[in-house]
Design an enzyme around this catalytic site. Sequence first.
Site, PDB file in Angstrom:
ATOM      1  N   CYS A 114      -6.243 -12.183  -5.688  1.00  0.00           N
ATOM      2  CA  CYS A 114      -5.916 -10.931  -6.388  1.00  0.00           C
ATOM      3  C   CYS A 114      -4.426 -10.778  -6.682  1.00  0.00           C
ATOM      4  O   CYS A 114      -4.032  -9.955  -7.497  1.00  0.00           O
ATOM      5  CB  CYS A 114      -6.404  -9.744  -5.569  1.00  0.00           C
ATOM      6  SG  CYS A 114      -8.141  -9.873  -5.169  1.00  0.00           S
ATOM      7  N   HIS A 254      -2.760  -3.338  -6.999  1.00  0.00           N
ATOM      8  CA  HIS A 254      -4.073  -3.985  -7.063  1.00  0.00           C
ATOM      9  C   HIS A 254      -5.113  -2.961  -6.622  1.00  0.00           C
ATOM     10  O   HIS A 254      -4.936  -2.280  -5.606  1.00  0.00           O
ATOM     11  CB  HIS A 254      -4.073  -5.213  -6.144  1.00  0.00           C
ATOM     12  CG  HIS A 254      -5.429  -5.785  -5.954  1.00  0.00           C
ATOM     13  ND1 HIS A 254      -6.291  -5.995  -6.998  1.00  0.00           N
ATOM     14  CD2 HIS A 254      -6.105  -6.181  -4.834  1.00  0.00           C
ATOM     15  CE1 HIS A 254      -7.424  -6.491  -6.541  1.00  0.00           C
ATOM     16  NE2 HIS A 254      -7.343  -6.610  -5.231  1.00  0.00           N
ATOM     17  N   ASN A 284     -13.059  -3.542  -7.665  1.00  0.00           N
ATOM     18  CA  ASN A 284     -11.994  -4.529  -7.484  1.00  0.00           C
ATOM     19  C   ASN A 284     -12.229  -5.672  -8.471  1.00  0.00           C
ATOM     20  O   ASN A 284     -13.174  -6.447  -8.315  1.00  0.00           O
ATOM     21  CB  ASN A 284     -12.043  -5.028  -6.037  1.00  0.00           C
ATOM     22  CG  ASN A 284     -11.005  -6.101  -5.742  1.00  0.00           C
ATOM     23  OD1 ASN A 284     -10.405  -6.668  -6.645  1.00  0.00           O
ATOM     24  ND2 ASN A 284     -10.798  -6.386  -4.461  1.00  0.00           N
TER      25      ASN A 284
END
Length: 371
Positions: A114, A254, A284
């Site tokens: 990520c 994030h 996500n």
Amino acid sequence: MPRYAHITGWGHALPEHVLTNKDLENMVDTSDEWIVTRTGIRERRIAAPDQTTASLAADAATEALKVAGVKPTDVDLIIVATSSPEHIFPATAAIVQDMLGATHAGAFDLSAACTGFIFALNMAAQAIRTGSIDTAVVIGAETLSRIVNWQDRNTCILFGDGAGAFVLQGSEEPGGVMHAVMHADGSGADVLSIPAGGSKIPTSADTVAHGLHYVHMEGRPVFRFATRVMAEATREVLAKANLTPDDVDLIIPHQANIRILEVAARNLKLPMERFMVNLDRYGNTSTASIPIATVEAVAQGRLRRGDKVVLVGFGGGLTYGALLAEWTGPFPDHPEVNPERYRLWARVRSTGLRLKRKVLAHTSREENLGG
Ligand code: ACO
């Protein structure tokens, strides 16, 4: 003259299909209430069968190039950050290069889970600052729905599909990407991974039977790590510019879990309003979450020319990092900003590029001939 790397274009691509928490209640033993209170996520997007990581990446990049007013043939470098590449190799970025018709661009993938988009943006900005390239497209793209186990309630409720892209362009005008910090702690490699399908544990009937080709995660250690490093990386990158959290106009983190963002906000002594949050609608999306959130922040008028913005993330690896930028927007030569000046600029630029290529071709011919 120092050179600067400016973010001049942005775009995103989101699949149409919405998977809600209610839908998940029919798939695994979970509840909308559990997912919302533990994560903040309400729904996520799932790619259609004909959409892939590369096609989403190309769609996001096309939008970003349009915003920047840059032709695909003027792109020098494409980096795709992804945790769900089309193949182990070739690189998804090479497939995107072909889809875009970016015939003069080099292309490679960057794997840092990520945190990948932040690392990729920093790499592209460095290449522009040194003068080695002029224009880069940096993309975060994922089809995580293809690599999560839809019977594992620990993971399948978290992730979503999508892509986001930035165009970076060089200029002698100060601004753009200012500083970045990149960190890794490989001692935590096991807590978030796809165990099989690589060279260590090649795919076999046995690995498939045990679901080792899916994302595996120990949520608690990742959560603890994330709450520590988000504030730490933000402070570290700001210190490089002698700034404090109060000087930042917007933090684009994030988008993993609202509780992680609330802890980060508390640690930085900042109100949540200073954070861009859209994880409730997309879950996500790993490397894509920061550029997707950026596109929405611009659309909501939360980013203006000259604003200081921090992008900050964490992920598998374990990795984490942050990047500080002064927001630019399209160069003034953008067709919609100043059509006259743009036409002139485009003519000068394409003549310049043709000349540059001719000189390079001539030099390499001379070298090949031993000249
Ligand atoms: N629905 C209902 N119950 C569930 C679910 C679910 N979807 N998932 C887990 N549970 C249960 C567990 O089995 C456990 O039950 P038990 O106490 O009987 O054993 C209970 O809920 C609590 O589980 P925890 O794992 O302790 O829950 P936690 O509060 O830690 O929340 C979560 C889990 C949301 C995963 C959290 O740990 C987290 O957000 N971690 C970080 C994850 C993350 O950000 N990952 C992405 C990293 S980015 C990348 O690189 C891809």
